[in-house]
Scaffold this motif. Structure first.
Motif, PDB file in Angstrom:
ATOM      1  N   ALA A  93     -13.599   7.188  -1.774  1.00 22.50           N
ATOM      2  CA  ALA A  93     -12.627   6.814  -0.749  1.00 22.50           C
ATOM      3  C   ALA A  93     -11.706   5.702  -1.236  1.00 22.50           C
ATOM      4  N   LEU A  94     -12.264   4.730  -1.974  1.00 23.63           N
ATOM      5  CA  LEU A  94     -11.423   3.665  -2.522  1.00 23.63           C
ATOM      6  C   LEU A  94     -10.391   4.228  -3.494  1.00 23.63           C
ATOM      7  N   ALA A 100      -3.420   7.568  -2.309  1.00 24.83           N
ATOM      8  CA  ALA A 100      -2.648   8.091  -1.184  1.00 24.83           C
ATOM      9  C   ALA A 100      -1.643   7.053  -0.692  1.00 24.83           C
ATOM     10  N   ALA A 101      -2.055   5.783  -0.637  1.00 26.51           N
ATOM     11  CA  ALA A 101      -1.146   4.734  -0.180  1.00 26.51           C
ATOM     12  C   ALA A 101       0.019   4.554  -1.149  1.00 26.51           C
ATOM     13  N   ILE A 102      -0.287   4.490  -2.434  1.00 29.62           N
ATOM     14  CA  ILE A 102       0.788   4.303  -3.422  1.00 29.62           C
ATOM     15  C   ILE A 102       1.714   5.511  -3.429  1.00 29.62           C
ATOM     16  N   PHE A 103       1.166   6.716  -3.302  1.00 24.25           N
ATOM     17  CA  PHE A 103       2.008   7.906  -3.266  1.00 24.25           C
ATOM     18  C   PHE A 103       2.953   7.859  -2.065  1.00 24.25           C
ATOM     19  N   SER A 104       2.480   7.378  -0.917  1.00 27.30           N
ATOM     20  CA  SER A 104       3.336   7.295   0.268  1.00 27.30           C
ATOM     21  C   SER A 104       4.523   6.377   0.015  1.00 27.30           C
ATOM     22  N   GLY A 408     -10.980   8.228   2.579  1.00 26.96           N
ATOM     23  CA  GLY A 408      -9.868   7.630   1.851  1.00 26.96           C
ATOM     24  C   GLY A 408      -8.557   7.733   2.604  1.00 26.96           C
ATOM     25  N   LEU A 409      -8.331   8.873   3.281  1.00 22.99           N
ATOM     26  CA  LEU A 409      -7.102   9.040   4.055  1.00 22.99           C
ATOM     27  C   LEU A 409      -7.103   8.148   5.290  1.00 22.99           C
ATOM     28  N   LEU A 415      -3.710   0.627   4.044  1.00 25.91           N
ATOM     29  CA  LEU A 415      -3.282   0.359   2.675  1.00 25.91           C
ATOM     30  C   LEU A 415      -1.788   0.613   2.492  1.00 25.91           C
ATOM     31  N   VAL A 416      -1.253   1.632   3.187  1.00 19.12           N
ATOM     32  CA  VAL A 416       0.189   1.904   3.122  1.00 19.12           C
ATOM     33  C   VAL A 416       0.973   0.716   3.666  1.00 19.12           C
TER      34      VAL A 416
END
Length: 874
Positions: A93-94, A100-104, A408-409, A415-416
């Motif tokens: 998940a980490l 996922a956050a960096i990709f956003s 993770g999501l 995180l985003v």
């Protein structure tokens, strides 16, 4: 649950049996015998049902059904090992959440389209001057006029100047707002629309037009709470009134974030002859829209040709040393450019964390598969194929990875928010980052990739059935190949952690150097206050009188040890850092040589005493240095030593040429070097002049006897007593100003240290897990060693040595990988700074120490093996 197809199949089988029984009864058999004979002839109903299923359904359905069954079995198996399952899920998940956050953020900044109409035809045009170290030199109005009249591949130009105005209205206290001053074609060129009212258009051009303003969407929603009645309201903007005509739709605030956007007539500075006629007076950003049929390459070529002819026609405005040129790119590329490098670094850091997480999970899965080797061997002996065993492992990995991706999501949303605030310093588009469907697909993809990798990590058992069923084959058997793979995964984690820790160490070392650098200012006792005029160009004699009276009144306030004024708050006012050329007495430039440049600073008397800057020679400015007296100047030590090396600076003359009339000035003092641009001081050539002779003050500096912030209410009240509409902005000590300036570096250090800390934690867990498993698998070996006389401390040293070797191998691989990455960065970005010795040594020492600590518990466990129990265990 039975499907309609299952019901049809049951009906088909029942009909077939009933027909067979009926035929036998008609031949004379009794019903019970007929039914028994029909069933014997038909055979196994379950086998027939499965056979019919294989006919009715395609092979992929069979495979999916088998996989579903394996997933159910895997889920039950994992529920029996909840600790391992939770560890794997949280670790994944980490890794998946960070990616996922960096990709956003990357998607919002680099991939999401702009709201501007036909954004792919919207251009940003800029001048460059590499000779003076700037890649974004703005335009003057005469330069814009030349381009508008001669460039045909661009259908329309829109210009934008950023200025600070004092705003009075909307029921708020007087405040300074950043305003964009635009021409009538700006919004048409930008392809933007209003959400209320209208935008500025061609009817708002010209010196006789009515002053109007458009509110930006962020200002309207945050400060005015989306008040629908703002259109038509009259506010005071700068020295005059203006009418609100509309609210702009949400859009990217480029080139700077503004609160209002006004037409040209609202700015006295834009109506001045200097702004309209002087080619050197560059303060306007320029946008353009491609003409129908034109291409970006064609526009770029035409702009370069026209600009070259401008430079040739006006050599006095374009220094050969500056090498002024012109560039053009799409607005989207221009907005994304500042964030491109930092986003790539974030992507690399997130990818490294994902690799570390997968390596750690691979260790856990591999260790578990070794413990299950006898179970898998029994299944193989009972007829399970390699494919079936691999499917079992894949199913378990898929359960773990899907659960990890789901968690993770969930983590991705907070995180985003953190990553977006960080990246917004480089591109305001990062604030648009959201968790959407594309992120869900990314999470699913990462989960599948991780599941496949982890499903093929374990080694399948031998298919020697006699060995699989041998009772003597019990216990944990760790093969050399499995042991090697465990250590490789652990070393991979160490290598990736080393890269992140070295990068974080570089940032921390840089931040420490900036924080501890000597500034030559008295930073804790000096309060800086912005006291801006209503608008640029709206000052003059009234402003001079205002500041004289303000300093006189503030100087007698209790707790005030001194007060002075100037135009620049050190480090904070970057837009004022302008270098000008100057000449000096006795200087004879050789052919083609340029005049030297210096920082130009108008200041008041007592400025150096208030800020704690020592006067090395000569005197300070006095109240007698008036416009009708001799022009004088004070220079920094760098100017005196470089231009007058024999100590003859005092009473020599120099003249400034910054676009205003050159004035011959006598040097009356020399002060110590202070660099108000760079946090880490560098030798700076600075020329100070009395602001009564040249300049317009807008900053007050108050030296306090005790707490500077205790003076803020009294200073503010004094200024408002002089002018109720005077804005008083951003009171702060120089120490706090410097802290604010260092905030981006602090944030960089924090973000990458957080990545490094997470990586280190996962790596330590990985090394400890490998060694703990190794000790558990070698219990019998350690028991035998102790039985034959081996000392416990030797076993402890052996296990500690294994942990140190894993760490050393990881550091070596990480170092080689870092060199390769630095080389690649140099090829891609043209610059690659290698880390110093301290960050490398610090990261290596930290990882080795962490590996030793992680090895301690397994080492102690190895040295306390019960010899008799160890031998009996086999």
């Amino acid at each position: 649950m039975r499907t309609p197809d299952d019901v049809d199949l049951e009906d088909e089988i029942r009909s077939h049996l009933e027909l067979s029984i009926r035929e036998r009864i008609e031949r004379g058999e009794d019903p019970q015998s007929a039914r028994r004979a029909a069933l014997e002839e038909f055979g196994s109903i379950a086998a027939a049902r499965d056979s019919m299923h294989r006919v009715w359904y395609s092979r992929w359905f069979d495979a999916a059904l088998l996989l579903f069954q394996e997933i159910r079995i895997g889920l039950r198996s994992l529920l029996r090992t909840r600790g391992l399952a939770i560890t794997v899920i949280v670790t994944l998940a980490l890794g998946i959440g960070a990616n996922a956050a960096i990709f956003s953020v990357v998607r919002s900044v680099l991939l999401r389209p702009l709201v501007n109409r036909d954004a792919d035809r919207l251009l940003y045009i800029r001048q460059t001057a590499p000779g003076i170290g700037t890649e974004n030199l703005t335009f003057s109005m005469p330069e814009i006029g030349d381009l508008e009249s001669r460039v045909k591949s661009i259908s329309a130009f829109g210009d934008f100047s950023s200025l600070d105005f004092t705003l009075v209205g909307f029921g708020m206290e007087p405040r300074v707002v950043t305003a964009g001053v635009v021409n009538g074609s700006f919004f048409d060129v930008m392809g933007l629309r209003p959400v209320l009212g209208r935008l500025i258009n061609s009817g708002d051009d010209g010196p006789k037009a009515a002053p109007v303003v458009v509110l930006t969407h962020r200002f309207w929603t945050t400060e005015l709470h989306s008040d629908p009645a703002v259109v038509g309201k009259v506010i005071r903007l700068g020295p005059g009134n203006a009418t609100v005509v509309g609210v702009l739709e949400p859009s990217v605030p480029y080139p700077t974030e503004t609160q209002v956007i006004a037409n040209v007539v609202t700015s006295p500075h834009h109506l001045s002859a200097t702004m309209q006629k002087e080619r050197w007076h560059r303060m306007t950003d320029l946008f353009g829209r491609l003409a129908p049929g034109a291409t970006l390459e064609g526009a770029r070529a035409e702009l370069k040709a026209v600009h070259a002819s401008m430079v040739h026609a006006h050599p006095e405005s374009y220094s050969a040393r500056d090498r002024v040129g012109i560039e053009v790119k799409t607005l989207r590329d221009q907005i994304a450019a500042p964030a491109h490098t930092i986003l790539l670094l974030l992507v690399a850091a997130a990818a490294i964390v994902f690799v570390i997480a997968c390596s750690n999970v691979a260790n856990l899965i591999l260790a578990r598969s070794v413990r299950r080797e006898s179970e898998l061997a029994v299944r193989a002996a009972l007829g399970a194929s390699r494919g079936a065993l691999r499917r079992t492992l894949l199913a378990e990995s898929l359960v773990l990875c899907v659960a990890g991706a789901a968690l993770g999501l969930l983590l991705a949303r907070p995180l985003v928010a953190v990553a977006a605030r960080y990246a917004a310093r480089f591109s305001v588009r990062a604030l648009e980052a959201r968790v959407d469907g594309s992120v869900l697909w990314l999470g699913a993809g990462l989960a599948v990739v991780a599941a496949v990798l982890l499903g093929y990590v374990p080694r399948l058992p031998s298919f020697d059935r006699s060995n699989a069923l041998n009772p003597a084959a019990g216990g944990i058997r760790i093969t050399p190949g499995t042991n090697r793979r465990l250590k490789i995964f652990a070393a991979t984690q160490i290598a990736c952690s080393f890269l992140l820790l070295v990068g974080a160490g570089m940032l921390v070392a840089t931040l420490n150097a900036m924080s501890t650098a000597n500034t030559a200012y008295d930073m804790r006792q000096v309060l800086a206050v912005d006291v801006p005029p209503p608008a640029p160009g709206a000052g003059g004699e009234a402003t001079d009188h205002f500041f004289q009276e303000a300093m006189r009144r503030i100087a007698v306030l209790p707790g005030v040890d001194g007060v002075a004024s100037g135009m620049v708050v050190p480090w904070r006012d970057e837009f004022r850092h302008t270098k000008i050329q100057f000449g000096f007495e006795g200087y004879q430039p050789v052919s083609g040589e340029e005049d030297p440049t210096c920082m130009f600073r108008p200041v008041s008397p007592r400025f150096f005493a208030v800020l704690g800057v020592p006067i090395v020679a000569g005197r300070d400015f006095t109240d007698g240095d008036r416009p009708d007296t001799e022009p004088v100047a004070i220079v920094s030590q760098s100017v005196a030593q470089r231009l007058f090396p024999r100590g003859e600076a005092l009473n020599r003359h120099l003249w400034l040429d910054g676009g205003f009339e050159p004035s011959r000035r006598r040097i009356v003092g020399v002060v110590a070097d202070v660099d108000d641009e760079n946090v880490v001081q560098v030798p700076t050539m600075t020329v100070y002049v009395p602001w009564w002779q040249l300049g317009e003050p807008s900053r007050l500096f108050v030296r306090a006897a005790a707490d500077p912030y205790a003076l803020v209410p009294a200073v503010t009240r004094t200024l408002h007593d002089l002018s109720a509409d005077q804005a008083v902005e951003r009171p702060a000590t120089l120490a706090d100003v410097r802290t604010q300036v260092l905030t981006p570096q602090r944030l960089n250090a924090f973000v990458f240290s957080a990545f490094g800390g997470i990586a280190l934690l996962i790596a330590v867990v990985g090394v400890a897990g490998v060694l703990a498993f190794s000790v558990g698998a070698r219990t019998r070996e350690f028991g035998i060693r102790l039985a034959v006389g081996c000392e416990p401390r030797q076993l402890r040293a052996r296990v500690l040595r294994e942990g140190t070797v894993i760490a050393a191998a990881g550091i070596l691989v990480g170092g080689l990988g870092g060199i390769a990455l630095a080389w690649l960065a140099g090829r891609l970005f043209g610059v690659a700074q290698m880390p110093g010795v301290l960050p490398i040594a610090g990261a290596a020492a930290l990882l080795v120490a962490a590996a030793i600590l992680a090895s301690l518990l397994p080492a102690v466990r190895a040295s306390h093996v019960d010899v008799i129990q160890a031998l009996r265990s086999e």
